[in-house]
Design an enzyme around this catalytic site. Structure first.
Site, PDB file in Angstrom:
ATOM      1  N   GLY A   1     -35.046 -44.378  -2.414  1.00 27.22           N
ATOM      2  CA  GLY A   1     -36.159 -45.291  -2.411  1.00 27.22           C
ATOM      3  C   GLY A   1     -37.370 -44.706  -3.008  1.00 27.22           C
ATOM      4  O   GLY A   1     -38.151 -43.697  -2.279  1.00 27.22           O
ATOM      5  N   HIS A   2     -37.646 -44.863  -4.307  1.00 20.19           N
ATOM      6  CA  HIS A   2     -38.852 -44.210  -4.886  1.00 20.19           C
ATOM      7  C   HIS A   2     -39.864 -45.233  -5.312  1.00 20.19           C
ATOM      8  O   HIS A   2     -39.904 -46.030  -6.070  1.00 20.19           O
ATOM      9  CB  HIS A   2     -38.277 -43.509  -6.234  1.00 20.19           C
TER      10      HIS A   2
ATOM     11  N   GLN B   1     -32.766 -38.147  -3.267  1.00 18.42           N
ATOM     12  CA  GLN B   1     -32.571 -37.618  -1.988  1.00 18.42           C
ATOM     13  C   GLN B   1     -33.167 -36.148  -2.315  1.00 18.42           C
ATOM     14  O   GLN B   1     -34.459 -36.223  -2.874  1.00 18.42           O
ATOM     15  CB  GLN B   1     -31.258 -37.466  -1.551  1.00 18.42           C
TER      16      GLN B   1
ATOM     17  N   ASP C   1     -37.649 -38.242  -0.101  1.00 16.73           N
ATOM     18  CA  ASP C   1     -39.069 -38.707   0.188  1.00 16.73           C
ATOM     19  C   ASP C   1     -40.024 -37.705  -0.112  1.00 16.73           C
ATOM     20  O   ASP C   1     -41.262 -38.044   0.524  1.00 16.73           O
ATOM     21  CB  ASP C   1     -39.103 -39.330   1.526  1.00 16.73           C
TER      22      ASP C   1
ATOM     23  N   LYS D   1     -41.111 -38.148  -5.486  1.00 15.45           N
ATOM     24  CA  LYS D   1     -40.429 -37.987  -6.707  1.00 15.45           C
ATOM     25  C   LYS D   1     -40.638 -39.090  -7.444  1.00 15.45           C
ATOM     26  O   LYS D   1     -40.916 -38.868  -8.635  1.00 15.45           O
ATOM     27  CB  LYS D   1     -38.863 -37.906  -6.427  1.00 15.45           C
TER      28      LYS D   1
HETATM   29  P1  GDP Z   1     -39.436 -40.266  -3.243  1.00  9.53           P
HETATM   30  O1  GDP Z   1     -38.220 -40.871  -2.473  1.00  9.53           O
HETATM   31  O2  GDP Z   1     -39.454 -38.973  -2.937  1.00  9.53           O
HETATM   32  O3  GDP Z   1     -39.823 -40.954  -4.432  1.00  9.53           O
HETATM   33  O4  GDP Z   1     -40.701 -40.649  -2.042  1.00  9.53           O
HETATM   34  P2  GDP Z   1     -40.924 -42.117  -1.384  1.00  9.53           P
HETATM   35  O5  GDP Z   1     -41.472 -42.943  -2.394  1.00  9.53           O
HETATM   36  O6  GDP Z   1     -39.858 -42.498  -0.353  1.00  9.53           O
HETATM   37  O7  GDP Z   1     -42.057 -41.578  -0.525  1.00  9.53           O
HETATM   38  C1  GDP Z   1     -43.468 -41.095  -0.801  1.00  9.53           C
HETATM   39  C2  GDP Z   1     -44.234 -41.729  -0.418  1.00  9.53           C
HETATM   40  O8  GDP Z   1     -45.773 -41.042  -0.489  1.00  9.53           O
HETATM   41  C3  GDP Z   1     -44.683 -42.969  -1.069  1.00  9.53           C
HETATM   42  O9  GDP Z   1     -45.144 -44.070  -0.248  1.00  9.53           O
HETATM   43  C4  GDP Z   1     -45.604 -42.798  -2.357  1.00  9.53           C
HETATM   44  O10 GDP Z   1     -46.472 -43.794  -2.743  1.00  9.53           O
HETATM   45  C5  GDP Z   1     -46.522 -41.753  -1.657  1.00  9.53           C
HETATM   46  N1  GDP Z   1     -47.132 -40.680  -2.110  1.00  9.53           N
HETATM   47  C6  GDP Z   1     -46.657 -39.963  -3.377  1.00  9.53           C
HETATM   48  N2  GDP Z   1     -47.453 -38.972  -3.615  1.00  9.53           N
HETATM   49  C7  GDP Z   1     -48.378 -38.962  -2.840  1.00  9.53           C
HETATM   50  C8  GDP Z   1     -49.455 -37.979  -2.599  1.00  9.53           C
HETATM   51  O11 GDP Z   1     -49.869 -37.040  -3.137  1.00  9.53           O
HETATM   52  N3  GDP Z   1     -50.332 -38.456  -1.604  1.00  9.53           N
HETATM   53  C9  GDP Z   1     -50.328 -39.349  -0.789  1.00  9.53           C
HETATM   54  N4  GDP Z   1     -51.107 -39.856   0.208  1.00  9.53           N
HETATM   55  N5  GDP Z   1     -49.066 -40.330  -0.997  1.00  9.53           N
HETATM   56  C10 GDP Z   1     -48.087 -40.024  -1.927  1.00  9.53           C
HETATM   57  P1  IMO Z   2     -34.906 -40.444  -1.759  1.00  9.54           P
HETATM   58  O1  IMO Z   2     -34.256 -40.388  -2.829  1.00  9.54           O
HETATM   59  C1  IMO Z   2     -34.558 -39.772   2.579  1.00  9.54           C
HETATM   60  C2  IMO Z   2     -30.539 -39.856   4.309  1.00  9.54           C
HETATM   61  C3  IMO Z   2     -30.023 -40.854   5.170  1.00  9.54           C
HETATM   62  C4  IMO Z   2     -29.314 -39.836   6.229  1.00  9.54           C
HETATM   63  C5  IMO Z   2     -28.431 -38.949   5.141  1.00  9.54           C
HETATM   64  C6  IMO Z   2     -27.278 -39.839   4.717  1.00  9.54           C
HETATM   65  O2  IMO Z   2     -35.687 -41.871  -1.449  1.00  9.54           O
HETATM   66  O3  IMO Z   2     -35.603 -39.399  -1.282  1.00  9.54           O
HETATM   67  P2  IMO Z   2     -26.521 -41.750   3.152  1.00  9.54           P
HETATM   68  O4  IMO Z   2     -26.961 -43.472   3.309  1.00  9.54           O
HETATM   69  O5  IMO Z   2     -26.870 -41.418   2.069  1.00  9.54           O
HETATM   70  O6  IMO Z   2     -25.146 -41.651   3.549  1.00  9.54           O
HETATM   71  O7  IMO Z   2     -27.294 -41.297   4.329  1.00  9.54           O
HETATM   72  O8  IMO Z   2     -29.320 -39.191   4.048  1.00  9.54           O
HETATM   73  N1  IMO Z   2     -31.155 -40.209   3.043  1.00  9.54           N
HETATM   74  C7  IMO Z   2     -32.224 -40.184   2.664  1.00  9.54           C
HETATM   75  N2  IMO Z   2     -33.392 -39.759   3.213  1.00  9.54           N
HETATM   76  N3  IMO Z   2     -34.719 -40.123   1.345  1.00  9.54           N
HETATM   77  C8  IMO Z   2     -33.581 -40.679   0.655  1.00  9.54           C
HETATM   78  O9  IMO Z   2     -33.624 -40.840  -0.704  1.00  9.54           O
HETATM   79  C9  IMO Z   2     -32.383 -40.630   1.227  1.00  9.54           C
HETATM   80  N4  IMO Z   2     -31.013 -40.817   0.909  1.00  9.54           N
HETATM   81  C10 IMO Z   2     -30.237 -40.592   1.814  1.00  9.54           C
HETATM   82  O10 IMO Z   2     -31.271 -41.252   5.992  1.00  9.54           O
HETATM   83  O11 IMO Z   2     -29.988 -39.014   6.952  1.00  9.54           O
HETATM   84 MG    MG Z   3     -37.816 -42.152  -0.841  1.00 10.75          MG
END
Ligand code: GDP
Ligand code: IMO
Ligand code: MG
Length: 425
Positions: free
Chosen positions: A41-42, A225, A14, A17
């Site tokens: 979850g991106h 991840q 998270d 990415k």
């Molecule tokens: P990922 O799994 O690495 O793609 O990240 P996620 O989407 O799960 O979580 C990142 C969250 O931060 C999302 O809600 C994005 O919309 C938000 N986000 C990404 N870059 C920025 C940033 O530079 N500033 C802020 N405030 N939010 C951001």
């Molecule tokens: P993105 O790509 C954050 C975590 C789960 C748990 C561990 C194992 O959005 O960054 P799993 O279901 O993979 O066997 O769970 O890994 N986990 C993540 N945490 N972002 C993710 O993906 C994750 N994918 C798995 O919460 O701790």
């Molecule tokens: Mg994510």
């Protein structure tokens, strides 16, 4: 020129990415997912609309980009079809620019069921998985018995593999968990039905990537991840079940020497979903502030994310093992307006740094912090490094000093355009 670019998160996922890939996609020809599954979850904000990708590469929003799901990904066809339906609605037809490797292992209903039963069991260590059957599917892959996509088109092989699988899994469901069994005929029918729907997307990813490489196209390998969730180098056993560090060659089918540049992504602070050690976790008002200001809620499961200060000790080490050439620092805007900002730069522990990194057993690690002054001028939405407050620049430069690599990109907000480029790669 950098033609094969690997991108990975350096924390517990998270890191932002999705947003970064979407930004970089302007200059790309292809994007490849190589590990993980729909546990990812991106999140992207495109034209004011929020889109979350789980299995599809985040670059798919760009119509000129070819997208691949390579052999290292574990695929749930239910998840894929529902994501495709949504994507088709927003992006139009993507059939001719998405190819899924016939070598991918499939997540079957018994994988999801066992993952969830284990997580609910009072007698087993809870990992806090996403409950998507990720680990159980990788167990079968490594155990040399998973159903691969190509098996869907060989009915006798499919019957044989599913029969053997259910012999094993149904016995566990019945005898270890006292729960209902899965019906073999229904499962075979489901697989055959899904096989037809999947057919237009199935292809030879190795061959396609080789063709793109031959014609000097720019390819991004998109890690899901984060490094600290890597099954080999992360905070085992509280990890996911794939190799994202060094995972590109095996997960795609290219040579390790093909990778020209590796981008590592880190937030300006740290978050974690699920169980496991988190040395810089904050349990006070500052933790709540980061969670609320950063909107830290899981994009896949909706679980609240645990929050804490940036862990420079782990960042430095993950940069090293991942071969990162340049960093992208995200969510710096979340720290806007804070009086003081902390970065952990060492642990006090009975163990040495080398011993910590060897086991990644961080339960007893006590973070030591350096404290930096905050900045009053907002970084939110900034697109120029020169425009940043001197204190914000000092924070960025401290991260470079600790990690040993340059910060080439800074994300100052969730939107595509909220981005500072310091070095064009
Ligand atoms: P990922 O799994 O690495 O793609 O990240 P996620 O989407 O799960 O979580 C990142 C969250 O931060 C999302 O809600 C994005 O919309 C938000 N986000 C990404 N870059 C920025 C940033 O530079 N500033 C802020 N405030 N939010 C951001
Ligand atoms: P993105 O790509 C954050 C975590 C789960 C748990 C561990 C194992 O959005 O960054 P799993 O279901 O993979 O066997 O769970 O890994 N986990 C993540 N945490 N972002 C993710 O993906 C994750 N994918 C798995 O919460 O701790
Ligand atoms: Mg994510």
């Amino acid at each position: 020129m950098n033609l094969n670019i690997s991108l990975l998160g350096l924390q517990w996922g998270d890191e932002g990415k999705g947003k970064v890939v979407d930004y970089l996609a302007n200059d790309l020809d292809a994007a490849v997912r190589y590990q993980g599954g729909h546990n990812a979850g991106h999140t992207l904000i495109v034209n004011g609309k929020k889109i979350v990708f789980h299995l599809l590469p985040s670059a798919i929003c760009h119509k000129n980009i070819k997208c691949f799901i390579a052999r290292g990904v574990v695929v749930s066809l239910d998840a894929l079809f529902s994501e495709l339906a949504e994507a088709n609605e927003v992006l139009g037809d993507i059939e001719d620019r998405l190819i899924i490797s016939s070598a991918c292992s499939l997540i079957q209903p018994y994988h999801i069921k066992l993952d969830q039963l284990r997580e609910q069991s009072a007698n087993l260590t809870k990992i806090g998985t996403t409950g998507r059957g990720i680990g159980t599917t990788y167990e079968d892959k490594v155990g040399r018995r998973s159903v691969r996509i190509s098996d869907l088109y060989d009915e006798s092989k499919l019957n044989d593999k599913l029969t053997q699988a259910l012999d094993f899994y149904n016995s566990i469901f019945e005898h270890s968990f006292g729960t209902s069994k899965i019906d073999l005929n229904e499962l075979i029918d489901l697989n055959l039905k899904q096989a037809e729907q999947l057919k237009p997307y199935v292809g030879n990813v190795i061959e396609e990537i080789r063709e793109l490489q031959k014609s000097k196209k720019k390819i991004l390998y998109e890690g899901a991840q984060g490094a600290l969730l890597d099954v080999s180098l992360g905070t085992y056993p509280f990890v996911t079940s794939s190799n994202l560090i060094g995972g590109v060659p095996a997960g795609v089918g290219i040579s390790p020497s093909d990778i020209d540049y590796t981008i590592g992504i880190t937030k300006a602070y740290t978050t974690r979903v699920g169980e496991g050690p988190f040395p810089t976790e904050l349990f006070d008002d500052m933790g709540t502030y980061l969670a609320e200001t950063g909107g830290e809620v899981g994009a896949t499961t909706g679980r609240p994310r645990r929050c804490g200060w940036l862990d420079g000790f782990l960042l430095k080490n993950m940069v090293k093992v991942s071969g990162v050439d340049g960093l992208c620092l995200t969510k710096i805007d979340v720290l806007d307006g804070l009086e003081k900002i902390k970065i952990c730069n060492a642990y006090s522990s009975d163990l040495t740094e080398a011993e910590m990194i060897e086991t990644m057993d961080l339960e007893l690690a006590q973070p030591e912090y350096l404290e930096m002054p905050g900045w009053s001028k907002l970084t939110a939405g900034q697109t120029s490094y020169e425009e940043l407050d001197d204190n914000a620049k000092s924070f960025v430069e401290k991260i470079e000093e600790i990690s040993g690599v340059p910060v080439i990109m800074i994300s100052t907000g969730p939107k595509r355009e909220d981005t500072i480029i310091r070095k064009d790669i």
